[in-house]
Design a protein around this motif. Structure first.
Motif, PDB file in Angstrom:
ATOM      1  N   HIS A  40      50.292 128.191   6.483  1.00  0.00           N
ATOM      2  CA  HIS A  40      49.920 127.384   5.652  1.00  0.00           C
ATOM      3  C   HIS A  40      48.883 127.972   4.918  1.00  0.00           C
ATOM      4  O   HIS A  40      49.040 127.978   3.654  1.00  0.00           O
ATOM      5  N   GLY A  41      48.256 127.860   5.606  1.00  0.00           N
ATOM      6  CA  GLY A  41      46.792 128.734   5.193  1.00  0.00           C
ATOM      7  C   GLY A  41      46.585 129.606   4.392  1.00  0.00           C
ATOM      8  O   GLY A  41      45.737 129.918   3.446  1.00  0.00           O
ATOM      9  N   LEU A  42      47.087 130.627   5.083  1.00  0.00           N
ATOM     10  CA  LEU A  42      48.098 132.213   4.033  1.00  0.00           C
ATOM     11  C   LEU A  42      47.999 131.746   3.139  1.00  0.00           C
ATOM     12  O   LEU A  42      47.471 132.384   2.144  1.00  0.00           O
ATOM     13  N   ARG A 177      43.275 138.898  17.058  1.00  0.00           N
ATOM     14  CA  ARG A 177      43.852 140.131  16.688  1.00  0.00           C
ATOM     15  C   ARG A 177      44.803 138.196  15.605  1.00  0.00           C
ATOM     16  O   ARG A 177      45.437 139.327  14.751  1.00  0.00           O
ATOM     17  N   ASP A 178      44.951 137.625  16.265  1.00  0.00           N
ATOM     18  CA  ASP A 178      45.305 136.780  14.919  1.00  0.00           C
ATOM     19  C   ASP A 178      44.647 136.702  13.798  1.00  0.00           C
ATOM     20  O   ASP A 178      44.645 136.676  12.489  1.00  0.00           O
ATOM     21  N   ASP A 179      43.144 136.919  14.057  1.00  0.00           N
ATOM     22  CA  ASP A 179      41.942 136.200  13.233  1.00  0.00           C
ATOM     23  C   ASP A 179      42.676 137.719  12.245  1.00  0.00           C
ATOM     24  O   ASP A 179      42.635 137.849  10.969  1.00  0.00           O
ATOM     25  N   GLU A 180      42.368 138.612  12.922  1.00  0.00           N
ATOM     26  CA  GLU A 180      42.924 140.196  12.146  1.00  0.00           C
ATOM     27  C   GLU A 180      44.426 140.182  11.048  1.00  0.00           C
ATOM     28  O   GLU A 180      43.740 140.761  10.643  1.00  0.00           O
ATOM     29  N   ASP A 181      44.695 139.790  11.424  1.00  0.00           N
ATOM     30  CA  ASP A 181      46.050 139.408  11.436  1.00  0.00           C
ATOM     31  C   ASP A 181      46.359 139.301   9.766  1.00  0.00           C
ATOM     32  O   ASP A 181      46.693 138.875   9.030  1.00  0.00           O
TER      33      ASP A 181
END
Length: 441
Positions: A40-42, A177-181
């Motif tokens: 949702h944030g993305l 990794r989630d931040d990176e993605d």
């Protein structure tokens, strides 16, 4: 039950196993909720950067949106030079006024150290300790000592445009990794937003050039002085229908016109151009009174097809007994603004008449007013004063005060000052035409 067989014992639930399964389900639900919130944030982030059209605003919004997405304390976007070897622009976000003050006089980063590593190797980069990275060259004096870094390249049409840098999460944790993605996904949308902003800028520049080509270069009107300025609107389509013209007529008179065709498109611009040409021809043929010229123009436009509603003010400035007289008629247009020596200012309010394209049978009144030596008459379109938060009277008062403030300037500087400091919100295009009578006849 057979003789000697023991009765069945009741089955006891495996509490530990049940707790473990419930905990696993709870963790999976939590992860799903987190993933949903991140998605949702993305999506909100993509919408935020896609809603801008100005390139500078787009670049700043990309940084702030990425920071919000992963909870970073600091962020920056470095734009690569066309050579791709170093950063040409650098947009930092997140530093306090005190931190900015400590860096006064320090040049922005051009791509050394870890930032340069990302330029040379445009793959997502996560660093847990910047100073320990092999490419690190430390921080300049006064720079905040950042610890973690997440860097992602931004591509536009397959070419690296720049790099997005994020540092130090608010919660103190490392970037994962989630931040990176998430940031990689945002960078993809950022590339599209940057390309849209660049295309819009090209379109706007082309439209503005086209619009200016339709407007005249003012002729030599001596002994009168004339100056004009045009500013396109801030709308996505900057084409408009505002125009002005000034023509030297026989017997020392000068014809002046300003107008506004309703609409912001090629049709409005085309109608503006044809209307200006018609009016110029009619001025030479009829000359006076101005109302008769407007009436004939209205009939001509009506006969040529479906023309948009147009407002205009037509004026003749003619010598009269050693001075000058203003004769004018309007078709639903703003009144001229008169500034006399001593910085006295007044709007020449009079019956405005109907706009062109409304009712060709309805006449328009003529008006006259003496013009003393050294007087300035300002003709303008409503884009100069319209603002949704202010009434027309409030904006007209603000314009009059602005005119008084700059009345002593040379005429071209005067109209530029009105355009630069206008009381409108900039949603519409602006045209200003001013004439000044000589200080002595």
């Amino acid at each position: 039950m057979a003789e000697g067989q023991e009765p069945d014992k009741p089955r006891v639930p495996d509490v530990e196993r049940l707790d473990a399964e419930l905990h696993q389900v709870s963790e999976e639900l939590r992860e799903l909720a987190v993933a949903k919130d991140r998605l949702h944030g993305l999506l909100n982030a993509v919408l935020a950067i896609s809603g801008e059209l100005d390139l500078t605003a787009v670049l700043h919004r990309i940084v702030t949106t990425a920071m919000s997405l992963v909870g970073a304390r600091y962020g920056a976007l470095g734009v690569l030079h066309e050579s791709g070897e170093y950063l040409e622009h650098f947009i930092p976000v997140g530093m306090s006024e005190q931190e900015r003050g400590a860096l006064a006089g320090v040049n922005f980063p051009h791509g050394l150290g870890v930032l340069g590593h990302l330029i040379r190797n445009p793959e997502p980069l996560r660093v847990d300790d910047i100073l320990s990275h092999p490419a690190s060259v430390g921080f300049p004096p006064g720079h905040p000592h950042l610890r973690t870094l997440l860097g992602v390249a931004i591509s536009v049409r397959g070419q690296i445009y720049g790099d997005l840098y994020l540092s130090d999460r608010h919660d103190g944790r490392r970037f994962d990794r989630d931040d990176e993605d998430m940031v990689v996904a945002l960078a993809g949308a950022a590339g599209i937003a940057i390309e849209n902003a660049r295309l819009f800028a090209e379109l706007r520049d082309s439209a503005e050039t086209f619009q200016r080509l339709l407007l005249p270069t003012l002729p030599d009107l001596r002994p009168l002085t004339a100056a004009a300025v045009y500013r396109p609107s801030a709308q996505p389509n900057p084409l408009g229908g505002d125009w002005y013209d000034a023509i030297k007529l026989p017997e020392g008179a000068v014809g002046v016109v300003i107008g506004d065709v309703v609409g912001h498109d090629l049709h409005a611009a085309a109608v503006m151009s044809s209307t200006r040409s018609m009016l110029q021809a009619l001025l030479f043929d009829l000359r006076t009174p101005p109302s008769a010229v407007l009436a004939q123009l209205d009939r001509t436009l009506n006969a040529t097809g479906d023309s948009p509603v147009t407002t205009t003010c037509l004026a003749l400035i003619a010598p009269h007994e050693g001075s000058w007289t203003l004769h004018w008629s309007t078709a639903g247009h703003m009144p001229p603004l008169l500034i006399t020596p001593g910085r006295k200012v007044e709007y020449l309010d009079a019956e405005p008449g109907l706009p062109l394209g409304v009712n060709t049978a309805e006449g328009r009144p003529d008006h006259t007013h003496p013009l003393p030596a050294g007087a300035t008459v300002v003709f303008f379109t409503d884009g100069l004063i319209e603002h949704p938060d202010h009434t027309i009277d409030e904006s007209l008062t603000a314009l009059a005060e602005l005119a008084i403030t700059h009345a002593a300037l040379p005429l071209q500087e005067f109209v530029q000052a009105l355009a630069d400091n206008h009381p409108s919100d900039g949603h519409d295009d602006i045209a200003i035409l001013a004439l000044r009578t000589p200080h002595s006849t």
